[in-house]
Design a protein around this motif. Structure first.
Motif, short mmCIF file in Angstrom:
data_model
loop_
_atom_site.label_atom_id
_atom_site.label_comp_id
_atom_site.label_asym_id
_atom_site.label_seq_id
_atom_site.Cartn_x
_atom_site.Cartn_y
_atom_site.Cartn_z
N GLU A 1 4.81 47.48 -5.60
CA GLU A 1 3.74 47.76 -4.62
C GLU A 1 2.39 47.85 -5.34
OE1 GLU A 1 4.41 50.89 -1.77
OE2 GLU A 1 6.53 50.37 -1.61
N TRP A 2 1.38 47.31 -4.67
CA TRP A 2 0.04 47.19 -5.26
C TRP A 2 -1.00 47.76 -4.33
CZ3 TRP A 2 0.15 44.89 -10.04
CH2 TRP A 2 1.34 44.22 -10.36
N LYS B 1 -1.30 48.78 -14.65
CA LYS B 1 -1.12 50.20 -14.32
C LYS B 1 -2.26 50.71 -13.43
CE LYS B 1 -3.43 52.48 -18.16
NZ LYS B 1 -3.33 53.32 -19.34
N GLN B 2 -3.39 50.00 -13.44
CA GLN B 2 -4.52 50.41 -12.59
C GLN B 2 -4.29 50.01 -11.12
OE1 GLN B 2 -6.86 48.52 -16.12
NE2 GLN B 2 -8.38 49.07 -14.59
N LEU B 3 -3.33 49.14 -10.88
CA LEU B 3 -3.16 48.54 -9.54
C LEU B 3 -1.80 48.83 -8.90
CD1 LEU B 3 -4.52 45.04 -10.62
CD2 LEU B 3 -5.84 46.83 -9.51
N ILE B 4 -0.82 49.20 -9.73
CA ILE B 4 0.55 49.41 -9.20
C ILE B 4 0.66 50.81 -8.60
CG2 ILE B 4 2.95 49.81 -9.93
CD1 ILE B 4 2.62 47.52 -11.94
N THR B 5 1.27 50.91 -7.41
CA THR B 5 1.53 52.24 -6.84
C THR B 5 3.02 52.60 -6.96
OG1 THR B 5 1.66 51.19 -4.67
CG2 THR B 5 -0.43 52.26 -5.23
N LYS B 6 3.91 51.63 -6.79
CA LYS B 6 5.35 51.91 -6.86
C LYS B 6 6.09 50.72 -7.43
CE LYS B 6 6.43 54.95 -3.06
NZ LYS B 6 6.28 55.03 -1.67
N VAL B 7 7.19 51.01 -8.14
CA VAL B 7 8.07 49.95 -8.60
C VAL B 7 9.46 50.22 -8.03
CG1 VAL B 7 9.09 48.80 -10.61
CG2 VAL B 7 6.74 49.65 -10.74
N HIS B 8 9.97 49.29 -7.24
CA HIS B 8 11.30 49.43 -6.64
C HIS B 8 12.32 48.73 -7.54
CE1 HIS B 8 9.90 50.78 -2.63
NE2 HIS B 8 8.80 50.15 -3.01
N TYR B 9 13.48 49.34 -7.70
CA TYR B 9 14.49 48.72 -8.56
C TYR B 9 15.90 49.06 -8.12
CZ TYR B 9 14.72 53.32 -10.84
OH TYR B 9 14.87 54.66 -11.10
N TRP B 10 16.82 48.23 -8.58
CA TRP B 10 18.24 48.46 -8.41
C TRP B 10 18.73 49.14 -9.69
CZ3 TRP B 10 22.23 48.77 -5.28
CH2 TRP B 10 23.54 48.61 -5.76
N ILE C 1 -6.25 47.78 0.47
CA ILE C 1 -5.05 47.27 1.14
C ILE C 1 -3.86 47.53 0.20
CG2 ILE C 1 -6.23 45.43 2.42
CD1 ILE C 1 -4.04 44.32 -0.22
N ARG C 2 -2.67 47.63 0.80
CA ARG C 2 -1.46 47.82 -0.02
C ARG C 2 -0.47 46.69 0.27
NH1 ARG C 2 0.57 52.73 1.85
NH2 ARG C 2 2.40 52.28 0.56
N GLY D 1 -0.05 48.38 4.16
CA GLY D 1 -0.99 49.47 4.48
C GLY D 1 -2.41 49.00 4.30
N GLU D 2 -3.30 49.65 4.99
CA GLU D 2 -4.71 49.22 4.95
C GLU D 2 -5.58 50.36 5.43
OE1 GLU D 2 -5.24 45.68 7.26
OE2 GLU D 2 -7.26 45.37 6.49
N ASP D 3 -6.69 50.60 4.73
CA ASP D 3 -7.71 51.49 5.28
C ASP D 3 -9.06 50.80 5.08
OD1 ASP D 3 -8.52 51.92 2.66
OD2 ASP D 3 -7.48 53.83 2.46
#
Ligand code: FAD
Ligand code: EPU
Length: 338
Positions: A182-183, A135-144, A84-85, A78-80
């Motif tokens: 995700e960052w 924590k200031q930069l992470i948007t999502k953490v994906h896990y199993w 950027i993501r 993603g980008e605006d």
């Protein structure tokens, strides 16, 4: 099909250099590998996930199926105009990811240069340095999810990030494999040079208008001068967290030791550098056999060669006891004890 090796030596895969062996060892290289783990578990053993092995101390032979996470990949998602993501595989090497961001002029992560380990471990203890935490930069953490056998994710606010802490070290401990993080990073720099001696380092290099690369290089220079290189002497960075105490507790210490350092955390609490507390208890530079307290940074316990995990752990117990006796403060270990 996942490849399983028996009696696999882990001494090169943990930064304390403990000569332990995994009864069974495998590498996962893609997200899909997670879903085949349960069906293939040797002797039905639970898994122990290994990233760079830079925040763990083996005090015994592991009795789990050790899975090294090498899920790679950096994807622009993603980008605006301003941000950027990125979605990044958990097995990417942290410092290489930081260098990648700097090369692409993605800003905000530069103060975290040279921290050992992997991207997937970064959210677990909310890694931080020089005034920035992930924590200031992470948007999502994906896990199993190991129990439910499903993929899932948590948004930043649900990760319950704290100082060297998150839900992954607490309720979810042992129940997940982080697959991607995700960052969100900025397109324009907003430099944070107020912590420690970053400014002095930049001045000494005669850099008056620094960019993110300059800040990262200053951080790398400071870190290299203070912290032992695990390739040279075994260690896992800070062995303890810096304790946060009520302001009154700090003031009482100040009344006795006028130079006691402390940093306000919110209204009621003060963070006292554990390095100072440990130094006051005369542990700085201590060595018994090959287990020691680093002579430049007493928060770091070191293995000079053949110390066992138990010897390092027992040294940490003695340090906790003496800080408790002198100051009434109980240090908490930061490193994961296996
Ligand atoms: P590992 O040590 O491999 O694992 C740590 C824990 O996380 C283990 O419990 C493991 O099972 C679990 N784990 C790892 N990856 C996954 C995954 N994908 N899914 C599920 N569980 C997983 N930390 C800081 O915050 N700031 C610093 O400035 C800092 N400086 C350091 C300096 C040195 C010299 C050293 C040796 C360490 C330092 N550390 C620092 C600690 C360390 O670098 C971090 O904690 C890092 O995030 C650990 O990453 P790793 O991949 O090596 O994790
Ligand atoms: N200090 C002493 N004696 C020493 C060294 C330090 O008294 O020999 C005192 C000084 O007052 C100094 C203070 O400790 O100002 C802080 O020292 P430093 O800047 O080296 O940082 P730290 O608090 O020891 C923390 C993190 C590090 C991180 C640095 C830089 C924790 C547990 N540790 O260390 O993270 O790199 O700040 O931001 O929060 C890690 O987590 O593994 C780690 C290395």
């Amino acid at each position: 099909m996942i490849n399983i090796e028996k009696d696999y030596a882990l001494d090169q895969l943990n930064t304390f250099g403990m000569p332990v062996k995994a009864p069974y060892f495998s590498v996962i290289r893609e997200r899909a590998d997670c879903s085949s783990l349960a069906a293939n578990a040797p002797e039905g053993l639970p898994v122990l996930i290994l990233g760079g092995g830079s925040n763990m101390l083996f005090t015994q032979q592991p009795d789990k199926w050790v899975i090294k996470n090498e899920i790679k990949g950096i994807e622009l998602i993603g980008e605006d105009e301003t941000h950027i993501r990125l979605k990044v595989g958990a097995g990417e090497v942290w410092h290489e990811f930081v260098l990648y961001c700097i090369a692409h002029n993605y800003c905000g992560i530069e103060n975290l240069a040279l921290i050992p380990g992997t991207v997937g471990a970064a959210p677990i203890q909310n890694i931080g340095a020089y005034g920035v935490e992930v924590k200031q930069l992470i948007t999502k953490v994906h896990y199993w999810d190991i129990e439910k056998e499903t993929f899932d994710y948590l948004d930043n606010k649900d990760c319950r990030f704290g100082y060297r802490d998150s839900i992954f070290k607490q309720e979810l401990k042992g129940k997940y494999i982080i697959t991607e993080v995700e960052w969100q990073l900025s397109k324009t720099p907003s430099l944070n040079t107020s912590y420690g001696n970053i400014k002095e380092e930049l001045d000494s290099r005669q850099i008056t208008q620094p960019g993110i690369k300059d800040v990262a290089e200053a951080v790398i220079a400071i870190r290299s001068s203070k912290l032992p290189d695990p390739k040279v002497v075994g260690n896992a960075g800070s062995f303890f967290k810096n304790p946060e105490v009520k302001n009154e507790v700090y003031e009482a210490i100040r009344a006795q030791y006028s130079t006691a350092p402390g940093y306000k955390v919110g209204q009621d609490k003060t963070k006292i550098p554990a390095a100072w507390l440990i130094e006051q208890c005369n542990w700085k530079g201590f060595r018994e056999g090959d287990a020691g307290v680093h002579p430049k940074q007493p928060l770091v316990l070191v293995n000079y060669g053949t110390a066992s995990g138990t010897e390092i752990f027992e040294l940490s117990t003695r340090i906790i006891a003496s800080v408790e006796e002198k100051f009434g403060i109980t240090l908490e270990r930061e490193v994961q004890i296996i």
